[in-house]
Design an enzyme around this catalytic site. Structure first.
Site, PDB file in Angstrom:
ATOM      1  N   CYS A 115       0.820  -1.226   0.000  1.00  0.00           N
ATOM      2  CA  CYS A 115       0.000   0.000   0.000  1.00  0.00           C
ATOM      3  C   CYS A 115       0.845   1.264   0.000  1.00  0.00           C
ATOM      4  O   CYS A 115       0.378   2.320  -0.417  1.00  0.00           O
ATOM      5  CB  CYS A 115      -0.945   0.004   1.190  1.00  0.00           C
ATOM      6  SG  CYS A 115      -2.232  -1.225   0.989  1.00  0.00           S
ATOM      7  N   HIS A 261      -3.672   7.124   0.956  1.00  0.00           N
ATOM      8  CA  HIS A 261      -3.883   5.797   0.368  1.00  0.00           C
ATOM      9  C   HIS A 261      -5.289   5.354   0.740  1.00  0.00           C
ATOM     10  O   HIS A 261      -5.712   5.480   1.892  1.00  0.00           O
ATOM     11  CB  HIS A 261      -2.846   4.812   0.900  1.00  0.00           C
ATOM     12  CG  HIS A 261      -3.262   3.392   0.712  1.00  0.00           C
ATOM     13  ND1 HIS A 261      -3.624   2.904  -0.518  1.00  0.00           N
ATOM     14  CD2 HIS A 261      -3.424   2.368   1.605  1.00  0.00           C
ATOM     15  CE1 HIS A 261      -3.983   1.636  -0.383  1.00  0.00           C
ATOM     16  NE2 HIS A 261      -3.868   1.291   0.889  1.00  0.00           N
ATOM     17  N   ASN A 291      -9.788  -0.699  -2.400  1.00  0.00           N
ATOM     18  CA  ASN A 291      -8.363  -0.497  -2.120  1.00  0.00           C
ATOM     19  C   ASN A 291      -7.564  -1.064  -3.294  1.00  0.00           C
ATOM     20  O   ASN A 291      -7.492  -2.277  -3.453  1.00  0.00           O
ATOM     21  CB  ASN A 291      -8.013  -1.203  -0.801  1.00  0.00           C
ATOM     22  CG  ASN A 291      -6.539  -1.117  -0.450  1.00  0.00           C
ATOM     23  OD1 ASN A 291      -5.706  -0.759  -1.291  1.00  0.00           O
ATOM     24  ND2 ASN A 291      -6.213  -1.463   0.778  1.00  0.00           N
TER      25      ASN A 291
HETATM   26  N1  ACO Z   1     -19.034  -9.116   5.620  1.00  0.00           N
HETATM   27  C1  ACO Z   1     -19.699  -9.359   6.756  1.00  0.00           C
HETATM   28  N2  ACO Z   1     -19.092  -9.625   7.920  1.00  0.00           N
HETATM   29  C2  ACO Z   1     -17.751  -9.634   7.939  1.00  0.00           C
HETATM   30  C3  ACO Z   1     -16.987  -9.379   6.767  1.00  0.00           C
HETATM   31  C4  ACO Z   1     -17.688  -9.114   5.576  1.00  0.00           C
HETATM   32  N3  ACO Z   1     -17.059  -8.875   4.426  1.00  0.00           N
HETATM   33  N4  ACO Z   1     -15.696  -9.448   7.091  1.00  0.00           N
HETATM   34  C5  ACO Z   1     -15.607  -9.718   8.385  1.00  0.00           C
HETATM   35  N5  ACO Z   1     -16.861  -9.838   8.915  1.00  0.00           N
HETATM   36  C6  ACO Z   1     -17.244 -10.123  10.294  1.00  0.00           C
HETATM   37  C7  ACO Z   1     -16.143 -10.823  11.051  1.00  0.00           C
HETATM   38  O1  ACO Z   1     -16.216 -12.216  10.849  1.00  0.00           O
HETATM   39  C8  ACO Z   1     -16.445 -10.430  12.478  1.00  0.00           C
HETATM   40  O2  ACO Z   1     -17.498 -11.226  12.954  1.00  0.00           O
HETATM   41  P1  ACO Z   1     -17.487 -11.734  14.494  1.00  0.00           P
HETATM   42  O3  ACO Z   1     -17.515 -10.477  15.318  1.00  0.00           O
HETATM   43  O4  ACO Z   1     -18.720 -12.552  14.566  1.00  0.00           O
HETATM   44  O5  ACO Z   1     -16.207 -12.494  14.643  1.00  0.00           O
HETATM   45  C9  ACO Z   1     -16.980  -9.011  12.352  1.00  0.00           C
HETATM   46  O6  ACO Z   1     -17.409  -8.873  10.979  1.00  0.00           O
HETATM   47  C10 ACO Z   1     -15.953  -7.934  12.654  1.00  0.00           C
HETATM   48  O7  ACO Z   1     -14.775  -8.236  11.925  1.00  0.00           O
HETATM   49  P2  ACO Z   1     -13.478  -7.358  12.061  1.00  0.00           P
HETATM   50  O8  ACO Z   1     -12.395  -7.951  11.206  1.00  0.00           O
HETATM   51  O9  ACO Z   1     -13.179  -7.115  13.509  1.00  0.00           O
HETATM   52  O10 ACO Z   1     -14.002  -5.985  11.401  1.00  0.00           O
HETATM   53  P3  ACO Z   1     -13.331  -4.570  11.424  1.00  0.00           P
HETATM   54  O11 ACO Z   1     -14.272  -3.598  11.989  1.00  0.00           O
HETATM   55  O12 ACO Z   1     -11.934  -4.603  11.974  1.00  0.00           O
HETATM   56  O13 ACO Z   1     -13.217  -4.239   9.872  1.00  0.00           O
HETATM   57  C11 ACO Z   1     -11.566  -4.141   8.129  1.00  0.00           C
HETATM   58  C12 ACO Z   1     -12.422  -5.041   9.033  1.00  0.00           C
HETATM   59  C13 ACO Z   1     -12.483  -3.352   7.247  1.00  0.00           C
HETATM   60  C14 ACO Z   1     -10.684  -5.044   7.285  1.00  0.00           C
HETATM   61  C15 ACO Z   1     -10.709  -3.201   8.982  1.00  0.00           C
HETATM   62  O14 ACO Z   1     -10.096  -3.899  10.017  1.00  0.00           O
HETATM   63  C16 ACO Z   1      -9.649  -2.458   8.214  1.00  0.00           C
HETATM   64  O15 ACO Z   1      -9.931  -1.670   7.333  1.00  0.00           O
HETATM   65  N6  ACO Z   1      -8.372  -2.639   8.559  1.00  0.00           N
HETATM   66  C17 ACO Z   1      -7.282  -1.886   7.960  1.00  0.00           C
HETATM   67  C18 ACO Z   1      -7.045  -2.234   6.531  1.00  0.00           C
HETATM   68  C19 ACO Z   1      -5.800  -1.537   6.032  1.00  0.00           C
HETATM   69  O16 ACO Z   1      -5.537  -0.390   6.332  1.00  0.00           O
HETATM   70  N7  ACO Z   1      -4.975  -2.240   5.313  1.00  0.00           N
HETATM   71  C20 ACO Z   1      -3.701  -1.638   4.937  1.00  0.00           C
HETATM   72  C21 ACO Z   1      -3.582  -1.493   3.542  1.00  0.00           C
HETATM   73  S1  ACO Z   1      -3.789  -2.991   2.667  1.00  0.00           S
HETATM   74  C22 ACO Z   1      -2.194  -3.459   2.086  1.00  0.00           C
HETATM   75  O17 ACO Z   1      -1.181  -2.979   2.486  1.00  0.00           O
HETATM   76  C23 ACO Z   1      -2.154  -4.598   1.116  1.00  0.00           C
END
Ligand code: ACO
Length: 334
Positions: A115, A261, A291
């Site tokens: 990223c 980003h 993304n």
């Molecule tokens: N649809 C429905 N439910 C989902 C989905 C989905 N697509 N994905 C996960 N869930 C569920 C999970 O299973 C979990 O359920 P549970 O509570 O029953 O266990 C719940 O939703 C919460 O999941 P989390 O992973 O805790 O959700 P979070 O609020 O953290 O959001 C996300 C996830 C969007 C990925 C977030 O953590 C995020 O954006 N992180 C940063 C991403 C980032 O900056 N990446 C860096 C760049 S990428 C790179 O470098 C390649």
């Protein structure tokens, strides 16, 4: 020492739009969850049978950037290509671009910083221009994510986020020392490499081992500890923007356009609030493209510029955080 400025911008995304509702047909997810957690409404994915790859999309974006720069492709004397989804394990996409654009035998390097890839790529190009080694460098960020994602419920935490696309710019030598790239700041913290990673295939874990596992080994799909990445992202984004501003004796209030980003709209909004920026001082397009990793900043920069949101003399701040961990910022006087 010379200065470097962006003289041409372009981007390309495949035509096929995949909405959140489309994804809900493949896995247990829904539009409300995706929009609420990430801000994403839709993304572009390369359809089956398309000729597009990271290198080919990069070339399509590059052709637009070259034309807008007013240069001929023969004026380009170096290529920097950022991607985490290269066409081949080796050689890299930079040499594919040299061939596809039918450039003379100029040098080409690939940047593997996920990223933060475009920040690292632009900073690398900037150093070559400032030392006087090259005059016009083609800088590309491109990603073909969609073919490498786990599009089942098992992979929903990652696969709903990523989109395909490419952006490119021409970075050119400039005699005007008041404008162009003022600074870049780059960081890494490899102890968190496994928090956001595609482990295989690697030399240590090659294809036969994956095949032998009869589908149980899924280390070739991206893994992300989303919450941990999120928490680190908001801290590092803020730090590295401040580092860039301080190095140039600038304040957050001096920012005319902040292009983060596009990892998650909530990360961008957190940073916007922290620096007290208005909506018109920040450009986000994750809603439309998801993304696109190394392509996201250059796609957003190009789109903001096309919409007339970046004007002569504006202070433009680019910043990224991602897998590695790696992060960085670039400050530009447009
Ligand atoms: N649809 C429905 N439910 C989902 C989905 C989905 N697509 N994905 C996960 N869930 C569920 C999970 O299973 C979990 O359920 P549970 O509570 O029953 O266990 C719940 O939703 C919460 O999941 P989390 O992973 O805790 O959700 P979070 O609020 O953290 O959001 C996300 C996830 C969007 C990925 C977030 O953590 C995020 O954006 N992180 C940063 C991403 C980032 O900056 N990446 C860096 C760049 S990428 C790179 O470098 C390649």
């Amino acid at each position: 020492m010379y200065n470097s400025k962006i003289t041409g911008l372009g981007f390309y995304v495949p035509d096929t739009v995949v909405t959140n509702d489309d994804l809900a047909k493949l896995m247990d997810t829904n539009d409300a969850w995706i929009q609420e957690r990430t801000g994403i409404k839709e993304r572009h994915w390369i359809p089956e049978g398309s000729e597009d790859t990271s290198a080919i999309m990069g070339v399509k974006a590059a052709k637009i950037a070259i034309e807008r720069s007013g240069l001929s492709k023969d004026d380009i004397d170096f290529i920097v290509f950022a991607t985490l989804s290269p066409d081949y394990y080796f050689p890299g996409c930079g040499v594919m671009v040299q061939n596809l654009l039918e450039l003379p035998t100029v040098g080409a390097i690939d940047i593997r910083n996920q990223c933060s890839g475009f920040i690292y790529a632009l900073s690398t190009a900037d150093q070559f221009i400032k030392t006087g080694m090259y005059k016009n460098i083609l800088v590309i960020g491109a990603e073909y994510h969609s073919n490498g994602l786990d599009k089942t419920t098992r992979g929903r935490g990652v696969s709903v986020i990523f989109g395909d696309g490419a952006g490119a710019c021409i970075l050119s030598r400039s005699e005007d020392t008041t404008k162009g790239i003022l600074s870049s700041h780059l960081h890494s913290e490899g102890k968190y490499a496994d928090k956001l990673i595609v482990k295989s295939p690697s030399i240590a874990h090659w294809v036969p081992e994956i095949i032998a596992s009869n589908g149980e080994d899924i280390s070739y799909f991206p893994y992300m500890d989303g919450t941990f990445v999120f928490k680190n992202a908001v801290v590092r984004f803020s730090e590295v923007i401040l580092e860039g501003l301080h190095a140039n004796k600038l304040e957050a209030s001096d920012i005319d356009m902040f292009i983060p980003h596009q990892a998650n709209l909530r990360i961008s909004q957190f940073v916007q609030k922290k620096f007290g920026l208005t909506d018109s001082q920040v450009y986000n397009n994750i809603m439309k493209y998801g993304n696109t990793t190394a392509a996201s900043i250059i796609i957003a920069l190009t789109e903001a510029w096309e919409k007339g949101k970046i004007k002569d003399n504006d202070l433009v701040v680019l910043a990224a955080f991602g897998s590695g961990f790696t992060w960085g910022s670039i400050i530009i006087r447009w």
